[in-house]
Write a protein that holds these residues in place. Structure first.
Motif: not given
Length: 125
Positions: A49-69
Protein backbone atom coordinates in the motif's frame (compact mmCIF):
# COMPACT_ATOMS: atom_id res chain seq x y z
CA UNK A 1 -15.11 4.29 9.88
CA UNK A 2 -14.57 1.44 7.42
CA UNK A 3 -14.35 -2.18 8.60
CA UNK A 4 -10.87 -3.60 9.14
CA UNK A 5 -9.87 -6.94 7.65
CA UNK A 6 -7.97 -8.92 10.30
CA UNK A 7 -6.24 -12.30 10.08
CA UNK A 8 -5.05 -13.73 13.40
CA UNK A 9 -2.55 -16.60 13.63
CA UNK A 10 -0.77 -18.12 16.61
CA UNK A 11 2.93 -18.94 16.14
CA UNK A 12 4.36 -20.57 19.24
CA UNK A 13 3.65 -18.10 22.04
CA UNK A 14 3.27 -15.15 19.65
CA UNK A 15 0.16 -13.84 17.92
CA UNK A 16 0.43 -12.65 14.33
CA UNK A 17 -2.15 -10.29 12.87
CA UNK A 18 -2.46 -9.14 9.29
CA UNK A 19 -4.84 -6.25 8.75
CA UNK A 20 -5.74 -3.55 6.25
CA UNK A 21 -6.12 0.13 7.17
CA UNK A 22 -8.10 2.37 4.85
CA UNK A 23 -6.86 5.86 3.90
CA UNK A 24 -7.54 8.62 6.44
CA UNK A 25 -8.13 6.06 9.21
CA UNK A 26 -6.42 5.32 12.52
CA UNK A 27 -6.80 1.82 14.03
CA UNK A 28 -5.93 1.10 17.66
CA UNK A 29 -5.30 -2.00 19.72
CA UNK A 30 -5.16 -2.20 23.49
CA UNK A 31 -2.84 -4.02 25.88
CA UNK A 32 -3.61 -4.25 29.59
CA UNK A 33 -0.42 -4.34 31.67
CA UNK A 34 -1.15 -5.93 35.05
CA UNK A 35 0.07 -8.67 37.38
CA UNK A 36 0.24 -11.15 34.47
CA UNK A 37 1.88 -9.13 31.68
CA UNK A 38 4.93 -6.98 32.40
CA UNK A 39 5.82 -5.40 29.06
CA UNK A 40 4.81 -4.59 25.50
CA UNK A 41 6.85 -6.48 22.93
CA UNK A 42 5.77 -6.39 19.30
CA UNK A 43 7.06 -5.96 15.79
CA UNK A 44 5.34 -4.90 12.60
CA UNK A 45 5.81 -3.86 9.00
CA UNK A 46 3.76 -2.45 6.15
CA UNK A 47 3.78 -5.05 3.37
CA UNK A 48 1.47 -3.38 0.86
CA UNK A 49 0.00 0.00 0.00
CA UNK A 50 1.14 3.45 -1.03
CA UNK A 51 4.61 4.47 0.09
CA UNK A 52 4.75 1.62 2.66
CA UNK A 53 4.67 4.12 5.53
CA UNK A 54 2.49 4.24 8.65
CA UNK A 55 2.23 6.35 11.77
CA UNK A 56 2.70 4.62 15.13
CA UNK A 57 1.70 5.91 18.52
CA UNK A 58 1.69 4.27 21.93
CA UNK A 59 -0.29 6.05 24.63
CA UNK A 60 0.15 5.09 28.29
CA UNK A 61 -2.53 4.69 30.96
CA UNK A 62 -2.12 8.33 32.03
CA UNK A 63 -2.70 9.48 28.41
CA UNK A 64 1.00 10.34 27.91
CA UNK A 65 2.52 9.70 24.45
CA UNK A 66 5.29 7.17 24.84
CA UNK A 67 5.93 6.72 21.10
CA UNK A 68 4.76 8.91 18.22
CA UNK A 69 6.49 8.61 14.85
CA UNK A 70 6.14 7.89 11.14
CA UNK A 71 7.86 4.71 9.93
CA UNK A 72 8.72 4.00 6.28
CA UNK A 73 9.33 0.48 4.95
CA UNK A 74 10.03 1.46 1.32
CA UNK A 75 13.74 0.66 0.93
CA UNK A 76 13.85 2.43 -2.45
CA UNK A 77 12.92 5.67 -0.65
CA UNK A 78 15.36 5.24 2.25
CA UNK A 79 13.00 3.24 4.46
CA UNK A 80 13.95 0.38 6.69
CA UNK A 81 14.25 -3.19 5.46
CA UNK A 82 13.40 -4.97 8.73
CA UNK A 83 10.24 -4.97 10.84
CA UNK A 84 9.92 -2.16 13.39
CA UNK A 85 10.35 -3.46 16.94
CA UNK A 86 8.57 -1.94 19.93
CA UNK A 87 9.85 -3.09 23.31
CA UNK A 88 8.58 -1.35 26.43
CA UNK A 89 9.69 -2.87 29.74
CA UNK A 90 9.26 -1.90 33.37
CA UNK A 91 6.11 0.04 32.54
CA UNK A 92 3.26 0.99 34.83
CA UNK A 93 0.16 -1.16 35.13
CA UNK A 94 -2.84 0.02 33.14
CA UNK A 95 -4.35 0.10 29.68
CA UNK A 96 -2.00 1.01 26.79
CA UNK A 97 -3.27 2.18 23.39
CA UNK A 98 -1.23 1.12 20.33
CA UNK A 99 -2.36 2.94 17.17
CA UNK A 100 -1.48 2.67 13.50
CA UNK A 101 -2.26 5.89 11.67
CA UNK A 102 -2.96 6.12 7.93
CA UNK A 103 -4.64 9.52 8.22
CA UNK A 104 -2.22 11.32 5.89
CA UNK A 105 -2.94 8.92 3.01
CA UNK A 106 -5.60 10.31 0.69
CA UNK A 107 -6.22 7.19 -1.39
CA UNK A 108 -3.89 4.32 -0.42
CA UNK A 109 -4.79 1.60 2.06
CA UNK A 110 -2.00 -0.18 3.96
CA UNK A 111 -1.61 -3.86 4.84
CA UNK A 112 0.26 -4.39 8.10
CA UNK A 113 1.66 -7.56 9.60
CA UNK A 114 1.93 -7.33 13.39
CA UNK A 115 3.56 -9.91 15.67
CA UNK A 116 2.64 -9.59 19.34
CA UNK A 117 5.21 -11.35 21.53
CA UNK A 118 3.55 -10.40 24.82
CA UNK A 119 2.65 -14.00 25.61
CA UNK A 120 6.35 -14.48 26.42
CA UNK A 121 6.33 -11.59 28.91
CA UNK A 122 4.34 -12.94 31.81
CA UNK A 123 5.47 -11.72 35.22
CA UNK A 124 7.16 -14.34 37.38
CA UNK A 125 5.95 -14.58 40.98
Amino acid sequence: MLPVMILLLYIGNAEMLSFKIAPRVKECFYENINDDISSINLEFEVIEGGDLDIGLSVIGPNKEKIIHRLINFDVKRGGQNDPEKVELTNIDDGLYEICFDNVIASRDYKVIVLVNNNNDNHKKN
